[in-house]
Design a protein around this motif. Structure first.
Motif, PDB file in Angstrom:
ATOM      1  N   ALA A  14       0.869  -1.185   0.000  1.00  0.00           N
ATOM      2  CA  ALA A  14       0.000   0.000   0.000  1.00  0.00           C
ATOM      3  C   ALA A  14       0.903   1.232   0.000  1.00  0.00           C
ATOM      4  CB  ALA A  14      -0.901  -0.006   1.230  1.00  0.00           C
ATOM      5  N   GLY A  17       0.647   4.256   5.109  1.00  0.00           N
ATOM      6  CA  GLY A  17       0.340   3.440   6.278  1.00  0.00           C
ATOM      7  C   GLY A  17       1.557   3.040   7.082  1.00  0.00           C
ATOM      8  N   ILE A  18       1.512   3.410   8.353  1.00  0.00           N
ATOM      9  CA  ILE A  18       2.608   3.126   9.276  1.00  0.00           C
ATOM     10  C   ILE A  18       2.734   1.620   9.544  1.00  0.00           C
ATOM     11  CG2 ILE A  18       1.199   3.491  11.355  1.00  0.00           C
ATOM     12  CD1 ILE A  18       4.371   5.183  11.477  1.00  0.00           C
ATOM     13  N   THR A  19       1.599   0.878   9.407  1.00  0.00           N
ATOM     14  CA  THR A  19       1.649  -0.570   9.645  1.00  0.00           C
ATOM     15  C   THR A  19       2.108  -1.332   8.401  1.00  0.00           C
ATOM     16  OG1 THR A  19      -0.636  -0.965   8.960  1.00  0.00           O
ATOM     17  CG2 THR A  19      -0.305  -0.411  11.283  1.00  0.00           C
ATOM     18  N   LYS A  20       2.467  -0.589   7.351  1.00  0.00           N
ATOM     19  CA  LYS A  20       2.887  -1.199   6.079  1.00  0.00           C
ATOM     20  C   LYS A  20       1.880  -2.214   5.543  1.00  0.00           C
ATOM     21  CE  LYS A  20       7.914  -0.869   6.066  1.00  0.00           C
ATOM     22  NZ  LYS A  20       8.266  -0.266   7.346  1.00  0.00           N
ATOM     23  N   LYS A  39      -3.650  -5.771   6.821  1.00  0.00           N
ATOM     24  CA  LYS A  39      -2.824  -5.192   7.882  1.00  0.00           C
ATOM     25  C   LYS A  39      -2.315  -6.354   8.730  1.00  0.00           C
ATOM     26  CE  LYS A  39      -4.102  -1.052   9.345  1.00  0.00           C
ATOM     27  NZ  LYS A  39      -4.933   0.096   9.838  1.00  0.00           N
ATOM     28  N   GLU A  54      -9.375  -2.923  15.829  1.00  0.00           N
ATOM     29  CA  GLU A  54      -9.707  -2.447  14.491  1.00  0.00           C
ATOM     30  C   GLU A  54     -10.968  -3.131  13.955  1.00  0.00           C
ATOM     31  OE1 GLU A  54      -7.653  -0.389  10.971  1.00  0.00           O
ATOM     32  OE2 GLU A  54      -6.355  -1.558  12.238  1.00  0.00           O
ATOM     33  N   PRO A  69     -14.869   0.352   4.364  1.00  0.00           N
ATOM     34  CA  PRO A  69     -14.635  -0.842   3.554  1.00  0.00           C
ATOM     35  C   PRO A  69     -14.924  -2.094   4.380  1.00  0.00           C
ATOM     36  CG  PRO A  69     -12.560   0.288   4.050  1.00  0.00           C
ATOM     37  CD  PRO A  69     -13.658   1.164   4.536  1.00  0.00           C
ATOM     38  N   THR A 104      -9.236  -5.241   4.891  1.00  0.00           N
ATOM     39  CA  THR A 104     -10.488  -4.668   4.391  1.00  0.00           C
ATOM     40  C   THR A 104     -10.493  -4.813   2.868  1.00  0.00           C
ATOM     41  OG1 THR A 104      -9.459  -2.468   4.324  1.00  0.00           O
ATOM     42  CG2 THR A 104     -10.847  -2.965   6.240  1.00  0.00           C
ATOM     43  N   ALA A 106     -10.646  -3.907  -0.791  1.00  0.00           N
ATOM     44  CA  ALA A 106     -10.259  -2.651  -1.456  1.00  0.00           C
ATOM     45  C   ALA A 106     -11.494  -1.935  -1.999  1.00  0.00           C
ATOM     46  CB  ALA A 106      -9.282  -2.950  -2.580  1.00  0.00           C
ATOM     47  N   LEU A 107     -11.539  -0.642  -1.790  1.00  0.00           N
ATOM     48  CA  LEU A 107     -12.705   0.136  -2.223  1.00  0.00           C
ATOM     49  C   LEU A 107     -12.772   0.258  -3.735  1.00  0.00           C
ATOM     50  CD1 LEU A 107     -12.642   2.978   0.445  1.00  0.00           C
ATOM     51  CD2 LEU A 107     -14.489   1.337   0.089  1.00  0.00           C
ATOM     52  N   VAL A 113      -8.075   9.278  -1.864  1.00  0.00           N
ATOM     53  CA  VAL A 113      -7.745   9.705  -0.506  1.00  0.00           C
ATOM     54  C   VAL A 113      -8.237  11.140  -0.318  1.00  0.00           C
ATOM     55  CG1 VAL A 113      -5.840  10.227   1.073  1.00  0.00           C
ATOM     56  CG2 VAL A 113      -5.717   8.213  -0.406  1.00  0.00           C
ATOM     57  N   ASN A 149      -7.004   9.206   6.639  1.00  0.00           N
ATOM     58  CA  ASN A 149      -7.748   7.953   6.851  1.00  0.00           C
ATOM     59  C   ASN A 149      -9.219   8.105   6.484  1.00  0.00           C
ATOM     60  OD1 ASN A 149      -5.629   6.220   7.662  1.00  0.00           O
ATOM     61  ND2 ASN A 149      -5.587   7.257   9.641  1.00  0.00           N
ATOM     62  N   MET A 151     -11.612   8.417   2.721  1.00  0.00           N
ATOM     63  CA  MET A 151     -11.582   8.374   1.263  1.00  0.00           C
ATOM     64  C   MET A 151     -12.920   8.865   0.736  1.00  0.00           C
ATOM     65  SD  MET A 151      -9.275   5.010   0.619  1.00  0.00           S
ATOM     66  CE  MET A 151      -8.838   5.500  -1.035  1.00  0.00           C
ATOM     67  N   LEU A 160     -11.650   4.805   7.313  1.00  0.00           N
ATOM     68  CA  LEU A 160     -10.857   3.606   7.537  1.00  0.00           C
ATOM     69  C   LEU A 160      -9.817   3.854   8.626  1.00  0.00           C
ATOM     70  CD1 LEU A 160      -8.386   4.441   5.211  1.00  0.00           C
ATOM     71  CD2 LEU A 160     -10.137   3.400   3.841  1.00  0.00           C
ATOM     72  N   ASP A 161      -9.186   2.756   9.031  1.00  0.00           N
ATOM     73  CA  ASP A 161      -8.118   2.787  10.032  1.00  0.00           C
ATOM     74  C   ASP A 161      -8.650   3.145  11.430  1.00  0.00           C
ATOM     75  OD1 ASP A 161      -5.713   2.679  11.241  1.00  0.00           O
ATOM     76  OD2 ASP A 161      -4.722   4.170   9.981  1.00  0.00           O
TER      77      ASP A 161
HETATM   78  N1  LIG Z   1     -10.074  -1.013   1.872  1.00  0.00           N
HETATM   79  C1  LIG Z   1      -9.318  -0.043   1.356  1.00  0.00           C
HETATM   80  N2  LIG Z   1      -9.593   0.454   0.126  1.00  0.00           N
HETATM   81  C2  LIG Z   1      -8.827   1.407  -0.424  1.00  0.00           C
HETATM   82  N3  LIG Z   1      -7.746   1.946   0.183  1.00  0.00           N
HETATM   83  C3  LIG Z   1      -7.409   1.500   1.394  1.00  0.00           C
HETATM   84  C4  LIG Z   1      -8.169   0.491   2.060  1.00  0.00           C
HETATM   85  N4  LIG Z   1      -7.592   0.237   3.251  1.00  0.00           N
HETATM   86  C5  LIG Z   1      -6.519   1.046   3.331  1.00  0.00           C
HETATM   87  N5  LIG Z   1      -6.392   1.802   2.215  1.00  0.00           N
HETATM   88  C6  LIG Z   1      -5.328   2.776   1.912  1.00  0.00           C
HETATM   89  O1  LIG Z   1      -4.156   2.365   2.581  1.00  0.00           O
HETATM   90  C7  LIG Z   1      -3.769   3.329   3.557  1.00  0.00           C
HETATM   91  C8  LIG Z   1      -3.206   2.628   4.776  1.00  0.00           C
HETATM   92  O2  LIG Z   1      -4.209   1.878   5.442  1.00  0.00           O
HETATM   93  P1  LIG Z   1      -4.515   2.170   6.976  1.00  0.00           P
HETATM   94  O3  LIG Z   1      -5.611   1.299   7.417  1.00  0.00           O
HETATM   95  O4  LIG Z   1      -4.694   3.619   7.169  1.00  0.00           O
HETATM   96  O5  LIG Z   1      -3.154   1.664   7.655  1.00  0.00           O
HETATM   97  P2  LIG Z   1      -2.236   2.335   8.790  1.00  0.00           P
HETATM   98  O6  LIG Z   1      -2.848   1.945  10.101  1.00  0.00           O
HETATM   99  O7  LIG Z   1      -0.915   1.703   8.585  1.00  0.00           O
HETATM  100  O8  LIG Z   1      -2.231   3.807   8.581  1.00  0.00           O
HETATM  101  C9  LIG Z   1      -5.033   4.140   3.821  1.00  0.00           C
HETATM  102  O9  LIG Z   1      -4.734   5.423   4.282  1.00  0.00           O
HETATM  103  C10 LIG Z   1      -5.682   4.153   2.445  1.00  0.00           C
HETATM  104  O10 LIG Z   1      -5.077   5.123   1.607  1.00  0.00           O
END
Ligand SMILES: Nc1ncnc2c1ncn2[C@@H]1O[C@H](COP(=O)(O)OP(=O)(O)O)[C@@H](O)[C@H]1O
Ligand SMILES: [Mg+2]
Length: 267
Positions: A14, A17-20, A39, A54, A69, A104, A106-107, A113, A149, A151, A160-161
């Protein structure tokens, strides 16, 4: 209630995202393939309880009528990192995360974003209000201007998140107005929808969401979401008793919570 999918392949890391998180392909028992933002357990690093939090909070968001999502559970086989060729850090996270992981669906590419400079004027006011009220109620601290976080597509916002929530509960245990610490930390002013909220603030701001919370509690929704989280992640530490105690304190003095919410939007 929550679909369980099998990891079948890696697509790419992705972008944020800090959790990669990893974008992967996964397959349901019915053979349906989904693109999933995964995640990994290892990605949460020293917070193994985060996956349960989460899942719990995302389910609550959906049941309160927010667009989020679809949360899914992804079974990751051992050494799945072997299928990742060009992203060594992500391969390592996968290798360390065999078993059930949070993801989750993908949307889709037509979702974008949210950027702080965007205007919410073409979005239904009630939707913007619901996101702000939800985040205040669950003490969400991770939807700020530098990390939205959030969209959007057309006139719909998706949240999300949801791992950084209820962070002020323990600190304010036993207090008469436990939400005040959250507001005093000026969390609302950092919210990515803060200026929209300022514009929209009205005397009953957030009360519709609060009514949905009460309905959800009455129909056993909090228990159901909690059970889903615990069943999926034994490390889940969602403290439903504490959340419930907080909600009853709030129910008894909701006026103070909403006064603080409105004041936070006006400063
Ligand atoms: N289901 C999804 N559909 C589309 N984009 C997503 C989805 N989940 C995460 N993302 C994208 O990935 C990024 C990182 O996911 P996120 O849950 O925010 O992880 P983190 O906790 O590492 O920040 C989000 O900010 C978003 O841009
Ligand atoms: Mg994030």
């Amino acid at each position: 209630m929550v679909r369980k999918l099998q990891f079948i392949g890696f697509i790419e890391p992705a972008k944020r995202g800090i959790t990669k998180p990893l974008i992967i392909q996964a397959k349901g028992a019915d053979g349906v393939r989904e693109t999933v933002f995964l995640k990994t357990l290892a990605g949460y690093a020293d917070r193994p309880e985060a996956a349960g939090v989460e899942l719990f909070t995302t389910l609550i968001a959906q049941r309160l009528g927010l667009r989020a999502p679809e949360p899914v559970l992804v079974e990751v086989p051992t050494k799945a990192g072997r299928l990742v060729y060009d992203a060594p850090a992500h391969a390592e996270l996968l290798n360390q995360s065999a078993g059930l992981n949070f993801g989750t669906v993908a949307l889709g590419n037509d979702w974008k974003v949210w950027l702080p400079e965007l205007s919410t004027r073409s979005f239904p006011e009630e939707m913007v209000e619901r996101v702000l009220a939800f985040d205040a109620l669950i003490q969400h601290t991770d939807r700020s201007r530098d990390n939205p976080n959030l969209m959007w597509k057309g006139q719909v916002l998706a949240v999300l998140d949801h791992e950084k929530v209820f962070g002020y509960l323990k600190l304010s245990d036993g207090e008469a107005q436990p939400w005040r610490r959250f507001f005093q930390a000026r969390t609302v002013a950092r919210h990515v929808l803060y200026s929209a909220g300022r514009r929209l603030a009205h005397p009953d701001f957030g009360k519709q969401l609060w009514e949905s919370v009460l309905e959800l509690e009455l129909e056993g929704g909090f228990d159901e979401c909690h059970q889903s989280a615990v069943a999926a992640f034994s490390s889940s530490k969602v403290d439903l008793a504490r959340i419930r105690a907080y909600l009853s304190t709030l129910a008894a003095n909701a006026g103070d919570f909403f006064d603080y919410l409105k004041a936070s939007l006006q400063t």
